[in-house]
Scaffold this motif. Sequence first.
Motif, PDB file in Angstrom:
ATOM      1  N   VAL A 126      36.880  41.788  43.280  1.00 51.08           N
ATOM      2  CA  VAL A 126      38.013  40.939  42.920  1.00 51.08           C
ATOM      3  C   VAL A 126      37.523  39.626  42.291  1.00 51.08           C
ATOM      4  CG1 VAL A 126      39.867  39.538  43.908  1.00 51.08           C
ATOM      5  CG2 VAL A 126      39.650  41.939  44.557  1.00 51.08           C
ATOM      6  N   ALA A 127      36.443  39.067  42.813  1.00 52.88           N
ATOM      7  CA  ALA A 127      35.893  37.829  42.253  1.00 52.88           C
ATOM      8  C   ALA A 127      35.410  38.071  40.826  1.00 52.88           C
ATOM      9  CB  ALA A 127      34.754  37.311  43.127  1.00 52.88           C
ATOM     10  N   GLU A 128      34.765  39.207  40.630  1.00 50.15           N
ATOM     11  CA  GLU A 128      34.270  39.579  39.299  1.00 50.15           C
ATOM     12  C   GLU A 128      35.440  39.699  38.305  1.00 50.15           C
ATOM     13  OE1 GLU A 128      30.998  40.702  38.469  1.00 50.15           O
ATOM     14  OE2 GLU A 128      31.551  41.259  36.421  1.00 50.15           O
ATOM     15  N   LEU A 129      36.482  40.417  38.706  1.00 53.06           N
ATOM     16  CA  LEU A 129      37.660  40.574  37.835  1.00 53.06           C
ATOM     17  C   LEU A 129      38.317  39.227  37.550  1.00 53.06           C
ATOM     18  CD1 LEU A 129      39.583  43.691  39.221  1.00 53.06           C
ATOM     19  CD2 LEU A 129      38.393  43.501  37.035  1.00 53.06           C
ATOM     20  N   SER A 130      38.269  38.327  38.536  1.00 52.74           N
ATOM     21  CA  SER A 130      38.901  37.011  38.392  1.00 52.74           C
ATOM     22  C   SER A 130      37.992  36.020  37.691  1.00 52.74           C
ATOM     23  CB  SER A 130      39.242  36.432  39.769  1.00 52.74           C
ATOM     24  OG  SER A 130      39.939  37.344  40.564  1.00 52.74           O
ATOM     25  N   ARG A 131      36.785  36.442  37.365  1.00 53.26           N
ATOM     26  CA  ARG A 131      35.766  35.566  36.782  1.00 53.26           C
ATOM     27  C   ARG A 131      35.550  34.333  37.663  1.00 53.26           C
ATOM     28  NH1 ARG A 131      35.610  39.607  34.592  1.00 53.26           N
ATOM     29  NH2 ARG A 131      35.342  40.118  32.405  1.00 53.26           N
ATOM     30  N   LEU A 132      35.316  34.605  38.934  1.00 54.62           N
ATOM     31  CA  LEU A 132      34.976  33.544  39.874  1.00 54.62           C
ATOM     32  C   LEU A 132      33.625  33.882  40.484  1.00 54.62           C
ATOM     33  CD1 LEU A 132      38.427  33.089  41.677  1.00 54.62           C
ATOM     34  CD2 LEU A 132      37.369  31.489  40.057  1.00 54.62           C
TER      35      LEU A 132
END
Lengths: 497, 477, 95
Positions: free
Chosen positions: C11-17
């Motif tokens: 989810v962090a990867e998809l959110s670019r976080l």
Amino acid sequence: MNITEMTALELGAKIKSGEIKAPDAARAVLDEIKKKDPYYSGGINAYIVTLENEAIKRAEEVQAMIDAGELEDSPLAGVPIAIKDNICTKGVKTTCASKILGDFKSPYNATVIEKLNAAGAVIIGKLNMDEFAMGSTGETSFYGETKNPWNHERVTGGSSSGAAAAVAACEAPCALGSDTGGSIRQPASFCGVTGMKPTYGAVSRYGLIAYASSLDQIGPIAKDAADCAAILDIICGKDEMDGTSLDVEHKSYLDSLSGDVSGLKIGIPGQCFGDGLNADVKAAVLGVAETLKSKGAETEEFDMPLIDYAVPTYYIIAAAEASSNLSRFDGVKYGFRADGFEDLTDLYMKTRSEGFGEEVKRRIMLGTFALSTGYYDAYYKKALQVKALIKKAFDEAYEKYDIILFPAAPTTAPKMGESLSDPLKMYLSDIYTVSVNLAGLPGISVPCGFDKDGMPIGAQLVGAPLGDSVILNAAFAYQQLTDHHKKPAEKFGKEVE
Amino acid sequence: MAWETVMGLEVHVELATKSKIFCSCTTEFGGEPNTHCCPVCTGMPGTLPVVNRQVVNYAMKAGIALNCDITRYNKFDRKNYFYPDLPKAYQISQLYLPICRNGRVPIETESGLKKDIRIHEIHMEEDAGKLIHDEFNDETKCDYNRCGVPLIEIVSEPDFRSAEEVIAYLTKLKSTLEYLGVSDCKMQEGSMRADVNLSVRQAGAEEFGTRTEMKNLNSFKAIAKAINFEAKRQIDVIERGGKVIQETRRWDDNKDKSYAMRSKENAQDYRYFPEPDLPPIEIDDQWYNSVKDSLPELAEAKKQRYISELGLPEYDANMITGQKALADFFEETTALCGNPKEVSNWIMGELMRKLGDEGIEAKDMKLTPKALSTLIGLVEKKTINRNKAKEIFAIAFNEDLDVEKYVKDNNLEQVSDEGLVLEIVKNVIAANSKAVDDYNSGNKKAIGFLMGQCMKELKGKGNPGVVNKLLNQELNK
Amino acid sequence: MEITKEMVAYVAELSRLKLSDEEAETARKGLGEIIGYMDVLNNIDTEDVEPMSHAFAVKNVMRDDVVRPSHDRAELLANAPKADDEAIIVPRTVE
């Protein structure tokens, strides 16, 4: 009476009659801000930016127009107004109280700003808020928390923290906020002012930096319901730039205020007055029903069990939309860009990680999760289905009632620092406001008393779709019979007479 | 072992609206970078999209012409991904309720195979911007002029078995969309782009193999080459005991090879959800019928009409209706000169040859219906002869020529004056006694030589009928 | 439902976080608690309920196909962290 203590309509009338000049009104408000607002001298911190020179210049222009006989039909011509900092103002900083927007200056005006300008209102500054309107306390702002004018130690509520606080502290006669899940009504109740979320689509969202597009709505925060009606008259209407804005004919909200509530049917959802509701709040809010009853309104208790599901439904939908809406903040086109990145992906990652605050990141991740492969049906789609059921439950209730009465929040303003450590608890405190956004309904929060610590309590009157004038009139009637809304904020407000 | 290639196509077509799909900026091709832009199409915070009605009309037209069901209640969705050519970081598209579904395109290949290609769906969406790479500074510039240009994506079922079928389908699509006037379908400018999904399997197998997707196919030629290359590559991989990897491949037309695009390091999960900023579109019968009734005559109907009403041979009618520009040219020229067969002959002969030689499409030629109809008229009236007309045609093909004026200015009118021609004939007979003797001794071919000499004296302008008549008359005296 | 470390990373990867290990663990617990709470929606029967994205039945809001002048380029580029006078500039993208 001091200029800053007047309601917007009172001030507008005196400007129109020539008793007060528009530039003097602007100066009086700006002086009040200087006196009360500066963060580092322990002030309220309601403003992110004040527009000193621009406001006085604009006030002079408006005064010239008034002198020339223009703006006759505009009751707020020359009246200063403050704007929540997620509404785009051309050439002026618009930050959403986030680091990631940096010194972003919008290349265009929001539709509501164009409308305020046309009506001769004078924009005095941009107001503090929870970052990207995500928060229920005003504490998530990159520019520091806003203090509750009634008590420093308490939060203002949020996300329109600056708007509610500025009006309560007489740092603005009136303000525009935005409400996605209670962001106008809840801080208005915590700060003892009147705040209204219009029917979804009544006011154009063009230029409102989106949090959750299907729920966001711009609305007024002011000293009373009549001011709210006057502001709504200016900002409402179909906008060709917003496909979700509604095309409906209606009479002037201000002119519709009769104070007559005889025969008005008020529904009281039993679930909302049970466990978890502070006893002072409960008594004060139910008192509103009694007051209106004395003027001929009818009240009835009814069941609305789905209300309990409004918070999870709201947070899934709002977070999902936010995760998409906030993707454009990536360090490429505007605002903050992190240093020391390796490549494009790293630029995105670093900028977003450093630029967004904790609560915003939490909601982006929550929303991304709810939309991701494998979870969409179980969360996002499910939430849209429950939303449909909640809307249906309201539709059924409005077959019987003209207005539904809710508290605006389960408690009065909590102490600073208490809420952020437990996000779920903070989300749950939105229980009385979020369902109104899910169903797109108009809602207004009116001051209705004080708790044992002297903190203001707000009651929420919620109308059927497009029943904006019904709730405004009920609030107006209530305020004719009571003076809670006239009580000064102890710490920074009007001098106690 | 016999292998079968299985392909499906995703064709993106830019619609020929004046303004963009969600804002009022122009869709005009070219322009200085970022000059066809506004806060909406550059993804400024707070901006909102509003749908261009014409985009819906055009998508509906395409759908009806391609025998699709029109989704009477359709919606837009957001497709989320980060890339600098997409300023909002989501593309507004249609996933859950696309405007058209279940279409069918009948095709006929060069070698005469007839079949139907099924259309899975057609959806509306916005185009992305253009990235300009600066290798020297290791930077990329973002030009958002194309952001928000309306597209339809036409998604076929995996019904193709050869490159020939793919080309026949694309030709048919292009022609149909041009007839509808919904797109100019210029592959070079990117207004028509095809991605090919391709897998191979043993002939007769039920299951599909693992597919790859090929992008950057800028011409029919490139598509045919890329298909053959990729089918062979996959067969090679499998025959050597390997496995085809599902991937996106980029065709390099200069090297005649495709390359696996560096698989994005980041996960691909577009998180589609209903676009909350756009209300749904509901197409009632009245709207549907008004679009349906506005459809122009398409190639197939035109072809039948040319054969039955204008008496054109089927082959000619087929060729002419294959390109809208050609059919338009045919009809306009016929309207001016009233001689469909003659117009068709010119198109099938001179015009086709010229187009082939110059390698251009009919819609890009300079030749005007007025020029050709004038030429045909002048030949008919015998003001000029056919050979002269062909010379003039070659000039008119490349420039907007006033044929009548040209003929006059250059003194090209055919000479039919019998007195003048007789004088020339007499001179030629006098000057070529050997040929005359040959003719008189029975070699009738000699008359051809004498005829040529007369025409040469007449600078090619002689009316062949008159020259022939007088020459025979004098020789037989 | 249980939120795993891998899900947080995804989810962090998809959110670019970008999350530090510590932040990831905090996020895992926080999201787990919130998402666990969201699961109460499973108590409601939504079989045959049409998902509702718009609260009102507004439809067919469209504009005419009319071109209006585009915006001043300098103003559109003025907020960019890096741009020349004709375009925004980013680190080179790879194909």
